[in-house]
Design a protein around this motif. Structure first.
Motif, short mmCIF file in Angstrom:
data_model
loop_
_atom_site.label_atom_id
_atom_site.label_comp_id
_atom_site.label_asym_id
_atom_site.label_seq_id
_atom_site.Cartn_x
_atom_site.Cartn_y
_atom_site.Cartn_z
N GLN A 6 19.56 -43.26 -25.57
CA GLN A 6 19.68 -42.22 -24.19
C GLN A 6 20.26 -41.84 -23.69
O GLN A 6 20.71 -40.72 -22.72
CB GLN A 6 20.15 -43.73 -22.93
N GLN A 7 21.41 -41.65 -25.05
CA GLN A 7 22.26 -40.68 -24.87
C GLN A 7 21.87 -38.92 -25.87
O GLN A 7 22.34 -38.19 -26.39
CB GLN A 7 23.78 -41.01 -25.64
N ILE A 8 21.12 -39.29 -26.30
CA ILE A 8 19.82 -38.19 -27.36
C ILE A 8 19.80 -37.14 -26.97
O ILE A 8 18.88 -38.04 -26.22
CB ILE A 8 19.51 -39.33 -28.58
N ARG A 9 19.78 -36.26 -27.15
CA ARG A 9 18.00 -35.52 -26.73
C ARG A 9 17.83 -34.60 -28.04
O ARG A 9 18.64 -34.40 -28.89
CB ARG A 9 18.45 -34.14 -25.95
N VAL A 170 25.52 -17.34 -15.62
CA VAL A 170 24.20 -17.42 -14.58
C VAL A 170 24.52 -18.51 -13.81
O VAL A 170 25.65 -19.37 -13.89
CB VAL A 170 22.86 -18.62 -15.29
N LEU A 171 24.38 -19.11 -12.51
CA LEU A 171 24.53 -20.12 -11.28
C LEU A 171 23.27 -20.93 -11.16
O LEU A 171 22.61 -20.56 -11.41
CB LEU A 171 24.50 -18.80 -10.62
N ASP A 172 24.24 -22.30 -11.34
CA ASP A 172 23.10 -23.44 -11.27
C ASP A 172 22.27 -23.35 -9.80
O ASP A 172 23.03 -23.02 -9.33
CB ASP A 172 23.72 -24.42 -12.21
N CYS A 173 21.20 -23.61 -9.87
CA CYS A 173 20.42 -23.69 -8.84
C CYS A 173 19.54 -24.86 -8.22
O CYS A 173 19.02 -25.50 -7.44
CB CYS A 173 20.10 -22.40 -8.64
N PHE A 174 19.82 -25.68 -9.70
CA PHE A 174 19.11 -27.19 -9.31
C PHE A 174 20.40 -28.31 -8.18
O PHE A 174 19.78 -28.61 -7.53
CB PHE A 174 18.64 -28.26 -10.77
N ALA A 242 21.96 -14.69 -26.15
CA ALA A 242 22.17 -15.86 -27.38
C ALA A 242 23.87 -14.68 -27.12
O ALA A 242 24.52 -15.36 -28.58
CB ALA A 242 21.04 -15.88 -28.30
N ARG A 243 23.56 -13.42 -27.57
CA ARG A 243 24.37 -12.44 -28.42
C ARG A 243 26.32 -12.23 -27.55
O ARG A 243 26.77 -12.11 -27.86
CB ARG A 243 24.04 -11.24 -28.31
N SER A 244 25.47 -12.35 -25.94
CA SER A 244 27.46 -12.44 -25.03
C SER A 244 27.93 -14.29 -24.63
O SER A 244 28.74 -13.93 -24.56
CB SER A 244 26.91 -11.93 -24.01
N GLY A 245 26.95 -14.64 -24.58
CA GLY A 245 27.40 -16.42 -24.32
C GLY A 245 26.91 -16.26 -23.26
O GLY A 245 26.88 -17.96 -23.07
N ALA A 246 26.01 -15.53 -22.12
CA ALA A 246 26.53 -15.92 -21.17
C ALA A 246 25.06 -16.78 -20.65
O ALA A 246 24.27 -17.03 -21.60
CB ALA A 246 25.90 -14.08 -20.38
N GLY A 247 25.20 -18.13 -20.34
CA GLY A 247 24.53 -19.25 -20.48
C GLY A 247 23.92 -20.07 -21.34
O GLY A 247 23.41 -20.85 -20.73
N VAL A 248 24.52 -20.02 -22.59
CA VAL A 248 25.19 -20.81 -23.31
C VAL A 248 25.29 -21.65 -23.21
O VAL A 248 24.69 -23.08 -23.21
CB VAL A 248 25.25 -20.05 -24.50
N ARG A 249 26.26 -21.91 -22.76
CA ARG A 249 27.38 -23.49 -22.11
C ARG A 249 26.39 -24.08 -21.31
O ARG A 249 26.03 -25.06 -21.44
CB ARG A 249 28.43 -23.05 -21.66
N GLU A 250 25.76 -23.16 -20.08
CA GLU A 250 25.08 -24.43 -19.12
C GLU A 250 23.58 -24.81 -19.92
O GLU A 250 23.56 -25.96 -19.52
CB GLU A 250 24.57 -22.77 -18.06
N LEU A 251 23.13 -24.18 -20.92
CA LEU A 251 22.03 -24.59 -21.37
C LEU A 251 22.16 -26.14 -22.29
O LEU A 251 21.61 -26.60 -22.05
CB LEU A 251 21.76 -23.58 -22.44
N LEU A 252 23.64 -25.92 -22.47
CA LEU A 252 23.47 -27.15 -23.68
C LEU A 252 24.99 -28.11 -22.65
O LEU A 252 24.09 -29.54 -21.68
CB LEU A 252 25.35 -27.37 -24.12
N GLU A 253 24.71 -27.88 -21.08
CA GLU A 253 24.97 -29.15 -19.42
C GLU A 253 23.66 -29.85 -19.45
O GLU A 253 23.25 -31.00 -19.22
CB GLU A 253 25.57 -28.53 -18.67
N LEU A 254 22.69 -28.55 -19.66
CA LEU A 254 21.73 -28.51 -18.69
C LEU A 254 20.66 -29.52 -19.85
O LEU A 254 20.41 -30.60 -19.09
CB LEU A 254 20.53 -27.25 -19.39
N LEU A 258 19.64 -33.14 -17.39
CA LEU A 258 18.14 -33.10 -17.47
C LEU A 258 17.19 -33.04 -18.16
O LEU A 258 16.38 -33.76 -17.82
CB LEU A 258 18.03 -31.41 -16.80
N LEU A 259 17.36 -32.84 -19.99
CA LEU A 259 16.40 -32.57 -20.83
C LEU A 259 16.02 -34.27 -21.10
O LEU A 259 17.16 -35.20 -21.04
CB LEU A 259 16.31 -32.63 -21.56
N PRO A 260 14.77 -34.82 -20.88
CA PRO A 260 14.60 -36.31 -21.70
C PRO A 260 15.77 -37.12 -22.76
O PRO A 260 15.20 -35.92 -23.81
CB PRO A 260 12.85 -36.01 -21.81
N ASN A 261 16.11 -37.91 -22.32
CA ASN A 261 16.02 -38.51 -23.96
C ASN A 261 14.88 -39.45 -24.12
O ASN A 261 13.76 -39.29 -23.63
CB ASN A 261 17.14 -40.20 -23.47
#
Ligand SMILES: Nc1nc2c(ncn2[C@@H]2O[C@H](COP(=O)(O)OP(=O)(O)O)[C@@H](O)[C@H]2O)c(=O)[nH]1
Ligand SMILES: [Mg+2]
Length: 680
Positions: A6-9, A170-174, A242-254, A258-261
C-alpha cells in the motif's frame, strides 16, 4: 526500510523527446532526498543518462530506474527515452508501473510523442497524469496549453494544482479551494475536479449534492479518485519546472497522496494455460510469487540482469523460482534493487516492488517468474509493440569475428523488443531490423563501443528460391585416373516439379544393383549440395522430386566421393533441361493509414505488382489495406509510406508464399550468378 504494498507508487515518466523527463527525474530524486545535488543534461551528470552514448548525444536512449524512499512511501520512478526509435524498452517498462506521467513541454505544447504515449497508457489501462513542465520558460502560454490538452485528450484532464507567483510555485487545488494563482481561479479549479471525482460513484455523488463537500470523508474522496484513475474518468494535470524546482515537491506529495498503489490499479492481464484464462494477481506478500520480467540488462560487470516487477508474493534471496512453464527452477542467488547505473543488494522484494536477479541465462524478456507448480503456464497477455521494419544486412569487418558478432547481436536483441535479428542461412546473411535508420545506427554504434565488433552493412538481399517447371532426365559419368587407385561412378536420374511449398523428395528406383545400395546416400548428398547452393542463380532449389533410376559402378574404383560428384552433376544436367525458374517471396502486407491517404496507398501498391485483397475501416477513421506484394518491391517502403501519409501510416508483413519472378528479374539474377569453382 521495508514498505507494505500500500506504500508503493510506481511511475514512468514518458512523453516526447526534450520535454524534460530526465531533468524532472533528477529533480524528483533530489527533492526526495535520493541524491545530494541534482545533475544536468548539459553537464552530462544525470543519474538517468549515465550511458556514454546518452552523454554524448545529450538525450536518453534507455530507460533508467531509481527508488525514492520517503518516510511513508516508496516511489519507484522510471525515466524513459522520448524518441520513437527507443519505444521498445519504454513500452516494455509500462508493464511495471501503475501510473504513466506524460510530460509535456510548455514551451512547445502537444507533440507526437505526447499523443502516442497518452494512447499507449490508455490502451494498457494505466493511470495517466499530465505533467506540464518548463513553467519557468518565457512566453509559455499555460492556460492555452491546458485548454489544448482538454480539447485533445478530453475534458477529464483537470488541474490538481495551478502555477502561482509567475510560475515560481504551484498551489494545490484538489485539497484547497482558496489562493491567488497566475491564471484561472483556485476555487473554480477545485470545484471542477471535485465534481468530476464524485461523479464516478452514485452514492458519493448523492451525498455531495445533498450535503456538500464537507459531508464526504477523506477516504471516500480518495477511493473515488482512485476509481476515476482506473477507469480513465480523470487525468490529473500538474505544473512543474524541472529546472527551477517549482512544483517538484508538490509532485512528490501528489504521488504519495493520490497516485494508485498496486492494489488500487487495474489488475495486470495475466493469463493461464493454453486457453488463456485470466488470472488475478493479488498484491499480498504471503501468497505465491508472480513476477514479470520487463527488462534485460547485459551489464559489463554484473552480467545478465533480469529486471522484474513483483505482482504477488515475496521474492527472497536464496528462494527457488520457476521461469514460465514451471519445469526448471533456478536459485535467486543475489537480489538487487536498481539505482541508476548501480545495483544495491537486497534481501527480499514484495508485491509492487521492482528488483533484479543476475546471471540466469534462461530468463528472457517477458518471462513470468513464479514459485508454484500449478501455475505452470502463467504468462502476461502479450503487449503490442511497433514492428521493426527497417532492415540492414551486417557482416563483421574483421574476419574471425562471426561468432562474436552473433553473440553480441543476440544480447542486444534481448534488451530491446523492437530490435530483431534474422539469420538467413541460405544467403549466408545476418539481417538486423529496427524501427528506423537512426535506431539501427545507434545499435551498430553500441555494437562497436560495447562489444568491440565493427561491421560492414548493405541492404538485405532478397531470399529468392529456384525450382524446375518440367520433367527431365540427367546423366553424369565421373571417371578419374590419377596414378594409383581411380574414381568411378555413373548416375542417371530424373527431376520432376512438385507443388509449391512441397520441398524436396528423393526416390531410389535403382534396380539390379547398378548402383550398390551403400552408394545411394552419396548420390543424394551430391544432389543436396545443388539444392543448397542453387543451379541457375545461386539460390536454394525447392519443390522437386529426384528419382535415381540407373547407374554403373566399378568394384575397385567406386568410392563415395565419385558418386557425390556424379549425383551433383547429373542433377545439374537434369535441372538445366527441366526449364528452371527463379521464385520470389510474396508477402502478406497490412498497411494502416488514415482514411484520406487510402487512395495514395493503394495507388502506390498497384505500381508495385501488388494484389489488393481488401480494405477494412477501423474505429477512429483508420483503414487497413490488405495486399500481397513481392518482397523485392518493398525495399524502401518505410520511407515511401512515411512521406505518403505524413508519418501516420504503418505496415506489417509476413511471408505468404513463393511465385516465379518476372522474366527480366530471372534473367538478371541468372546472369549475375557466378557458380562456385568446383573441387574436381
Ligand atoms: N527552462 C527549462 N528547461 C528545461 C526544463 N526541464 C528540462 N529543460 C531542458 O530541456 C532540455 C531537455 O531536457 P531533458 O530532461 O533531456 O528532456 P527529455 O528528453 O524529456 O529527457 C535540457 O536542455 C534541459 O536542461 C525546465 O523546467 N525549464
Ligand atoms: Mg531523457
Amino acid at each position: 526500510m521495508s514498505y507494505s504494498p500500500q506504500q508503493i507508487r510506481s511511475v514512468a515518466l514518458v512523453g516526447h523527446a526534450g520535454a524534460g523527463k530526465t531533468t524532472l527525474f533528477e529533480a524528483l530524486l533530489h527533492a526526495g532526498g535520493a541524491i545530494q545535488t541534482a545533475g544536468s543534461i548539459e553537464r552530462g551528470s544525470t543519474v538517468s543518462d549515465f550511458d556514454p552514448q546518452e552523454k554524448a548525444r545529450g538525450h536518453s536512449i534507455g530507460i533508467a530506474l531509481v527508488t525514492v524512499d520517503r518516510p511513508d512511501c516508496r516511489l519507484q520512478l522510471i525515466d524513459t527515452p522520448g524518441y520513437a526509435e527507443f519505444r521498445g524498452p519504454t513500452l516494455a517498462a509500462l508493464a511495471a508501473v501503475e501510473t504513466c506521467a506524460v510530460v509535456v513541454n510548455a514551451a512547445i505544447g502537444i507533440e507526437h510523442g505526447t499523443r502516442r504515449m497518452m494512447h499507449y497508457a490508455r490502451e494498457r489501462g494505466l493511470a495517466r497524469l499530465l505533467v506540464i513542465n518548463r513553467i519557468d520558460a518565457d512566453g509559455a502560454d499555460l492556460p492555452g496549453l491546458l485548454a489544448a490538452l482538454r480539447e485533445e485528450f478530453g475534458s477529464e484532464c483537470l488541474p490538481v494544482n495551478l502555477p502561482a507567483d509567475d510560475g515560481r510555485r504551484v498551489l494545490d487545488c484538489f485539497f484547497h479551494a482558496a489562493g491567488a494563482t497566475d491564471f484561472s481561479s483556485l476555487a473554480a479549479a477545485h470545484a471542477a475536479i471535485v465534481d468530476q471525482v464524485v461523479e464516478i460513484n452514485e452514492k458519493v455523488m448523492g451525498r455531495y449534492l445533498d450535503a456538500g463537500e464537507g459531508a464526504l470523508s477523506r477516504e471516500e474522496l480518495h477511493d473515488a479518485f482512485e476509481q476515476c484513475l482506473r477507469e480513465g474518468h480523470l487525468v490529473p494535470v500538474c505544473f512543474v519546472s524541472a529546472r527551477s524546482g517549482a512544483g517538484v515537491r508538490e509532485l512528490l506529495e501528489l504521488a504519495e497522496r493520490l497516485l494508485p498503489n498496486p492494489a488500487e490499479a487495474n489488475p495486470p492481464p495475466f493469463l493461464r494455460g493454453a486457453e488463456g484464462q485470466p488470472v488475478t494477481a493479488l498484491p499480498d506478500p504471503a501468497r505465491h510469487v508472480i513476477a514479470d520480467v520487463f527488462k534485460i540488462i547485459n551489464d559489463p560487470f554484473v552480467g545478465k540482469l533480469a529486471v522484474f516487477r513483483v505482482y504477488q508474493g515475496t521474492v527472497r534471496r536464496d528462494a527457488q523460482l520457476f521461469i514460465d512453464d514451471g519445469k526448471k527452477p533456478f536459485k535467486v542467488g543475489h537480489l538487487f534493487r536498481i539505482k541508476g547505473k548501480d545495483y544495491v543488494e537486497i534481501e527480499h522484494a514484495g508485491p509492487g516492488e521492482i528488483a533484479a536477479v543476475a546471471k540466469i541465462e534462461e530468463i528472457h524478456f517477458d518471462a513470468v517468474l513464479h514459485d508454484s507448480h500449478d501455475e505452470d503456464t502463467i504468462r502476461l497477455k502479450p503487449l503490442s509493440f511497433p514492428q521493426p521494419m527497417v532492415g540492414l544486412a551486417v557482416e563483421p569487418a574483421h574476419r574471425g569475428q562471426e561468432q562474436k558478432l552473433a553473440q553480441a547481436l543476440a544480447r542486444m536483441a534481448e534488451e530491446d523488443p523492437c530490435f530483431r535479428i534474422e539469420h538467413h542461412k541460405e544467403l549466408n546473411e545476418i539481417v538486423v531490423r529496427g524501427l528506423s535508420d537512426l535506431h539501427l545506427k545507434l545499435m551498430l554504434e553500441r555494437l562497436r563501443e560495447r562489444y568491440g565488433v565493427e561491421v560492414h552493412t548493405h541492404p538485405p538481399r532478397i531470399a529468392y528460391r529456384e525450382t524446375v517447371s518440367a520433367t527431365a532426365e540427367g546423366h553424369y559419368r565421373h571417371k578419374k585416373q590419377t596414378g594409383g587407385a581411380g574414381q568411378f561412378g555413373e548416375v542417371f536420374l530424373r527431376v520432376e516439379p512438385l507443388p509449391r511449398g512441397a520441398g524436396f523428395e528423393f526416390v531410389d528406383a535403382v534396380r539390379g544393383g547398378t548402383i550398390p545400395h551403400q552408394f545411394i546416400p552419396a548420390v543424394e548428398k551430391g544432389v543436396r549440395q545443388v539444392l543448397e547452393h542453387g543451379a541457375v542463380a545461386g539460390y536454394p532449389l525447392q519443390d522437386v522430386r529426384v528419382t535415381v533410376f540407373d547407374g554403373k559402378y566399378h568394384p575397385v574404383d567406386s568410392k563415395e566421393i565419385a558418386f557425390v560428384s556424379a549425383g551433383r552433376k547429373a542433377f545439374l544436367d537434369a535441372v538445366a533441361k527441366a526449364r528452371p525458374l527463379v521464385l520470389e517471396p510474396i508477402v502478406d502486407l497490412e498497411v494502416n493509414a488514415p482514411e484520406p491517404h487510402v487512395g495514395d496507398v493503394t495507388g502506390g501498391l498497384a505500381a508495385k505488382r501488388a494484389r489488393i485483397l481488401g480494405t477494412d475501416t477501423l474505429r477512429g477513421g483508420e483503414t487497413v489495406i490488405r495486399a500481397q506484394v513481392p518482397l523485392a518491391e518493398l525495399a524502401d517502403y518505410a520511407t515511401e509510406l512515411k512521406s505518403m501519409t505524413g508519418g501516420q501510416g504503418r505496415y506489417a508483413m509476413d511471408l505468404s508464399h513463393y511465385e516465379p519472378a518476372p522474366p527480366p528479374v530471372q534473367k538478371q539474377l541468372a546472369s549475375a550468378w557466378k557458380p562456385r569453382a568446383e573441387d574436381d
